[in-house]
Design an enzyme around this catalytic site. Structure first.
Site, PDB file in Angstrom:
ATOM      1  N   GLY A  93      43.029  36.930   1.038  1.00 21.69           N
ATOM      2  CA  GLY A  93      42.816  36.175  -0.178  1.00 21.69           C
ATOM      3  C   GLY A  93      42.791  34.690   0.117  1.00 21.69           C
ATOM      4  O   GLY A  93      42.000  34.206   0.919  1.00 21.69           O
ATOM      5  N   LYS A 135      41.378  45.384   6.855  1.00 19.74           N
ATOM      6  CA  LYS A 135      41.650  43.978   7.146  1.00 19.74           C
ATOM      7  C   LYS A 135      42.222  43.812   8.558  1.00 19.74           C
ATOM      8  O   LYS A 135      41.863  42.870   9.282  1.00 19.74           O
ATOM      9  CB  LYS A 135      42.621  43.416   6.118  1.00 19.74           C
ATOM     10  CG  LYS A 135      42.050  43.367   4.704  1.00 19.74           C
ATOM     11  CD  LYS A 135      43.115  42.994   3.691  1.00 19.74           C
ATOM     12  CE  LYS A 135      42.549  42.950   2.287  1.00 19.74           C
ATOM     13  NZ  LYS A 135      43.595  42.684   1.267  1.00 19.74           N
ATOM     14  N   VAL A 149      40.001  38.852   4.276  1.00 20.88           N
ATOM     15  CA  VAL A 149      41.377  39.083   4.726  1.00 20.88           C
ATOM     16  C   VAL A 149      42.283  37.997   4.169  1.00 20.88           C
ATOM     17  O   VAL A 149      42.032  36.807   4.391  1.00 20.88           O
ATOM     18  CB  VAL A 149      41.484  39.078   6.266  1.00 20.88           C
ATOM     19  CG1 VAL A 149      42.923  39.311   6.707  1.00 20.88           C
ATOM     20  CG2 VAL A 149      40.564  40.129   6.871  1.00 20.88           C
ATOM     21  N   GLY A 177      43.622  39.226  -6.546  1.00 24.27           N
ATOM     22  CA  GLY A 177      43.144  38.531  -7.728  1.00 24.27           C
ATOM     23  C   GLY A 177      41.839  37.820  -7.459  1.00 24.27           C
ATOM     24  O   GLY A 177      41.521  37.447  -6.320  1.00 24.27           O
TER      25      GLY A 177
END
Length: 400
Positions: free
Chosen positions: A121, A191, A119, A289
């Protein structure tokens, strides 16, 4: 992608980790789907395997999973925890679907289950809820939990086409070729289920989430939001209601352009935890990312003691319910009929309507979701292409 990011980060950071924490990590086995593909990683080829049994037989102290999906991730998790191995994952689907069962196996075998990377990043949402909130139960947790959709929205606000925005997200490693889960809210909902588990003790699979997709119509919603002086953001929230109830939703929301969420752009995530203080506790950081997620995995890897139980048995028991609250709504679509006239015909109050004949929209008085569904069904029966967003530029519900 995320697993490779973690390998590179471990390789680059090993001297600093050894100096600061006094530990050295050694990779002993890497499970992949394709052992032939050149991943350009600083690892010997012999470490890679696509044989699940061979991987599970390895006697590592910690198992890190970044495969995604249900299987073989669930088998890897169950096997590792059952053998007393610490298990770390970035897989929000796995935790949302099986987190409660995995936590039970971890407790039974006195080992650790960590999923902070699942959750937010690089935004430490889970560790904040676990470590900083303490005994306080939040009044609400809301935020932008999907960096890919926020990146796409940001580019649309700049005049980029939807196809070009999606292509850019893929090129930057912020999205897979198929990013439906990002734009239809499934990713954010998974999430949010984990967040509600930590914050309120509601098992992830038991959370009742109203999920309103961004697609189709994301470009129209962005345009209408800007014309109204706001910005569109994809907000996930779980809110405590009277009677120890919790309502949860993932939906497009029109927020003030100068608000904290309105200023959150590109792939940034932002979560605000309302503890009843003068202002919410805010957590932010890149949410998409390989590098941000790999950094979150490394943080969990450096957590030497098992995290506390999700919630103690003596805590307040909360129940997940469908959201009964009323909100203003932005509703529009390409239709042969006037959206405003259809809304009034089904008994709804319109406080604002556009003068765009080809692409009309309205803003309603506060309505519960059931009334919105009635209008949407009526418009869709007339073959209208409808899109909906919560309108938070008016009244007490304004999202900061």
């Amino acid at each position: 992608m995320v697993g490779g990011g973690l390998v590179r980060l471990l390789h680059e950071s090993s001297p600093a980790i050894a100096a600061r924490y006094g530990v050295n990590f050694k990779l002993t086995r890497v499970l992949v789907r394709d052992v032939i593909r050149d991943r350009q990683l600083p690892l010997e080829a012999a470490l890679f395997t696509n044989d699940l049994d061979s991987f599970l037989a390895d006697d590592a102290e910690v198992v890190v999973e970044a495969l995604g999906g249900d299987e073989p991730a669930r088998t890897v998790a169950s096997s590792a925890l059952a053998r007393g191995k610490k298990f770390i994952t970035a897989n929000k689907q796995l935790v949302a679907a099986h987190g409660e069962g995995l936590a039970f196996i971890a407790d039974q075998n006195e080992t650790g289950l960590d999923f902070g990377a699942a959750v937010g990043g690089s935004a430490p949402v889970i560790s904040t809820l676990r470590d900083l909130v303490g005994a306080s139960t939040p009044l609400s947790v809301r935020g932008i939990l999907n960096g890919t959709s926020n990146y796409v929205i940001s580019l649309l606000e700049q005049g980029t086409s939807l196809d070009a925005a999606l292509a850019s997200a893929c090129e930057r490693g912020l999205a897979e070729a198929d990013c439906d889960r990002d734009l239809d809210g499934q990713d954010a909902a998974a999430k949010l289920a984990i967040v509600a588990w930590i914050a309120f003790g509601i098992p992830p699979r038991a959370l009742n989430i109203r999920r309103v997709p961004l697609i189709p119509g994301i470009d129209r919603l962005v345009g209408w939001s800007g014309a109204l002086g706001g910005r569109l953001r994809y907000i996930a929230e779980c809110v405590q209601l009277p009677g120890n109830r919790v309502a949860a939703s993932v939906e497009p929301v029109v927020v003030a352009a100068n608000s904290s969420f309105g200023r959150t752009k590109q792939e940034e995530n932002r979560v605000e935890v309302d503890l009843g203080w003068g202002s919410p506790l805010s957590i932010s950081g890149p949410g998409a990312g390989s590098r941000p997620t790999a950094s979150a995995l490394l943080s969990d890897l450096l957590r030497f003691t098992p995290p506390p139980n999700v919630r103690g048995a003596g805590g307040t028991a909360f129940t997940s319910v469908a959201d009964p609250r009323s909100h203003h709504w932005l509703i529009g679509g390409i239709s042969s009929a006037s959206v405003a006239s259809v809304a009034r015909a089904v008994g709804l109050t319109v406080i604002l309507e556009s003068d765009e004949n080809a692409n009309p929209f309205i803003v309603t008085a506060p309505l519960p979701w059931t009334c919105v569904q009635r209008l949407v069904s009526t418009l869709e029966a007339a073959e209208a292409r409808v899109c909906v967003a919560r309108y938070a530029l008016l009244g007490k519900e304004t999202l900061q």
